[in-house]
Design an enzyme around this catalytic site. Sequence first.
Site, PDB file in Angstrom:
ATOM      1  N   ILE A 114       1.037  -1.458   0.498  1.00 26.55           N
ATOM      2  CA  ILE A 114      -0.062  -0.220  -0.240  1.00 26.55           C
ATOM      3  C   ILE A 114       0.695   1.184   0.061  1.00 26.55           C
ATOM      4  O   ILE A 114       0.525   2.414  -1.036  1.00 26.55           O
ATOM      5  CB  ILE A 114      -1.076  -0.398   1.510  1.00 26.55           C
ATOM      6  CG1 ILE A 114      -1.825  -1.543   0.834  1.00 26.55           C
ATOM      7  CG2 ILE A 114      -1.628   1.686   1.054  1.00 26.55           C
ATOM      8  CD1 ILE A 114      -2.660  -1.291   2.389  1.00 26.55           C
ATOM      9  N   GLY A 122     -11.283   3.324   3.327  1.00 26.84           N
ATOM     10  CA  GLY A 122     -10.251   2.538   2.481  1.00 26.84           C
ATOM     11  C   GLY A 122     -10.288   0.499   1.064  1.00 26.84           C
ATOM     12  O   GLY A 122      -9.886   1.196   0.552  1.00 26.84           O
ATOM     13  N   SER A 123     -11.371  -0.113   1.369  1.00 30.78           N
ATOM     14  CA  SER A 123     -11.640  -0.637   1.228  1.00 30.78           C
ATOM     15  C   SER A 123     -12.633  -0.577   0.346  1.00 30.78           C
ATOM     16  O   SER A 123     -13.231  -1.923  -0.448  1.00 30.78           O
ATOM     17  CB  SER A 123     -10.638  -2.339   0.924  1.00 30.78           C
ATOM     18  OG  SER A 123     -11.892  -2.925   2.394  1.00 30.78           O
ATOM     19  N   HIS A 164     -14.457   4.558   7.731  1.00 26.67           N
ATOM     20  CA  HIS A 164     -13.035   3.216   7.368  1.00 26.67           C
ATOM     21  C   HIS A 164     -13.619   2.692   6.016  1.00 26.67           C
ATOM     22  O   HIS A 164     -14.113   1.733   6.188  1.00 26.67           O
ATOM     23  CB  HIS A 164     -13.254   2.427   8.286  1.00 26.67           C
ATOM     24  CG  HIS A 164     -12.445   1.165   7.867  1.00 26.67           C
ATOM     25  ND1 HIS A 164     -11.851   1.037   9.444  1.00 26.67           N
ATOM     26  CD2 HIS A 164     -11.663   0.812   7.473  1.00 26.67           C
ATOM     27  CE1 HIS A 164     -10.324  -0.295   9.036  1.00 26.67           C
ATOM     28  NE2 HIS A 164     -10.499   0.278   7.924  1.00 26.67           N
ATOM     29  N   ALA A 168      -4.478   3.240   7.705  1.00 22.51           N
ATOM     30  CA  ALA A 168      -3.502   2.295   7.872  1.00 22.51           C
ATOM     31  C   ALA A 168      -4.580   1.605   9.311  1.00 22.51           C
ATOM     32  O   ALA A 168      -5.621   0.516   9.492  1.00 22.51           O
ATOM     33  CB  ALA A 168      -2.412   2.150   8.572  1.00 22.51           C
ATOM     34  N   ARG A 169      -4.635   2.248  10.855  1.00 23.89           N
ATOM     35  CA  ARG A 169      -5.447   2.129  11.621  1.00 23.89           C
ATOM     36  C   ARG A 169      -4.988   2.672  13.353  1.00 23.89           C
ATOM     37  O   ARG A 169      -4.296   3.409  13.104  1.00 23.89           O
ATOM     38  CB  ARG A 169      -3.854   0.656  12.556  1.00 23.89           C
ATOM     39  CG  ARG A 169      -4.491  -0.888  12.018  1.00 23.89           C
ATOM     40  CD  ARG A 169      -5.954  -1.242  12.132  1.00 23.89           C
ATOM     41  NE  ARG A 169      -6.246  -2.739  11.674  1.00 23.89           N
ATOM     42  CZ  ARG A 169      -6.475  -2.928   9.718  1.00 23.89           C
ATOM     43  NH1 ARG A 169      -6.860  -1.391   9.598  1.00 23.89           N
ATOM     44  NH2 ARG A 169      -6.914  -3.806   9.468  1.00 23.89           N
ATOM     45  N   ASP A 219      -8.983   8.172   7.984  1.00 20.98           N
ATOM     46  CA  ASP A 219     -10.085   7.000   7.261  1.00 20.98           C
ATOM     47  C   ASP A 219     -10.235   5.970   8.578  1.00 20.98           C
ATOM     48  O   ASP A 219     -11.157   4.986   8.818  1.00 20.98           O
ATOM     49  CB  ASP A 219      -9.843   6.263   6.487  1.00 20.98           C
ATOM     50  CG  ASP A 219     -10.650   5.651   6.278  1.00 20.98           C
ATOM     51  OD1 ASP A 219     -12.028   5.646   5.964  1.00 20.98           O
ATOM     52  OD2 ASP A 219     -10.148   4.239   5.234  1.00 20.98           O
ATOM     53  N   GLU A 254     -13.628   3.231  16.381  1.00 25.13           N
ATOM     54  CA  GLU A 254     -14.461   2.413  15.700  1.00 25.13           C
ATOM     55  C   GLU A 254     -15.682   2.117  15.535  1.00 25.13           C
ATOM     56  O   GLU A 254     -15.563   0.941  16.576  1.00 25.13           O
ATOM     57  CB  GLU A 254     -13.519   2.226  14.697  1.00 25.13           C
ATOM     58  CG  GLU A 254     -12.566   2.860  13.927  1.00 25.13           C
ATOM     59  CD  GLU A 254     -12.221   2.716  12.628  1.00 25.13           C
ATOM     60  OE1 GLU A 254     -12.440   1.239  12.287  1.00 25.13           O
ATOM     61  OE2 GLU A 254     -10.720   2.942  12.044  1.00 25.13           O
TER      62      GLU A 254
END
Length: 317
Positions: free
Chosen positions: A156, A285-286, A283, A235-236, A260, A265
């Site tokens: 990534i 991202g994907s 979140h 990322a996290r 994100d 969360e």
Amino acid sequence: MKKILVTRNLLPENEKRVLDLFNATLNKEDKVLSPEEVISLSKDCDGILCVGGNKFDKEIISKLSSSVKIIANYAVGYNNVDVDAAEERGIAVTNTPEVLTDATADISILLLLGASRRAYEGRKHAEAQSWNWSTNFLMGKQMSNKKLGILGMGRIGRAVAQRARGFGMEIHYHNRNKLSSDLELGAIYHKDAKSLFVESEFLSINCPATAETTNLLNEETIKFLPDKAVVANAARGDIIDDRAMIQAMKSGKIFALGLDVYNGEPRINKEYLKLDNLFLLPHLGSSTKRTRIDMGDRAIDNLEVFFLGKKPKDQVN
């Protein structure tokens, strides 16, 4: 036919495949299952397909049925699963790398742009319909020809670098190991995070969540960033010390932050929500159809290979 528990809904394309291959128990309500529900529903299962929101800590894993032999995680990260505890129980753990690289890299760039160009503030002004243009109205920071630090130069991180080169950015990175020249493509390696931060006018966080990276961006390390730096985290959440970051945003040390992912969360530190220099996403991202289908297929592939008596290529323990 092997029996598995699927802890959240998958896209229809994935659900059809999983039902064709396995005796699958689906979560029709698509709610977050409690630990007790996970343990009960998987009591006679051979495996579990779970998403990152499901925690499998040592206590939960110790209570799983002895029939459970694999946890296929629907995510590139797997910090929601205690891998060591799973290994002690003889349970394989897999993830879904590679397939979400491009989608997450796109979000990283969106976070940098949204934060640096004050997109949240701009949306509020546009909705209010009362703004007046002037030469200094909502002046942001331009990414072009600036220095971008990438914390974590895996697949990534390298995809972020590829996109950032389109802005003429000078790429710096910190990784556990220096990359080969064909992967670096001119990026400048830093042995430690401190030296990376010193050069990072823009910083993209793309490293995994580990004990070493928890609160890596904290009160002390934020000081190494240039004044008015822009930070993005795809990322996290636990890589950033929220208290320290909020203070840095209030003081102006950090020009803007793009998130994100964040601690707790879907809940977030309420102090963040008082700040205009935060560009926030839930979140995503994907979150493209192609990526989510590919993630589901990758998790199902891992289950299929495992039940054929082979080691899945994505096994992490």
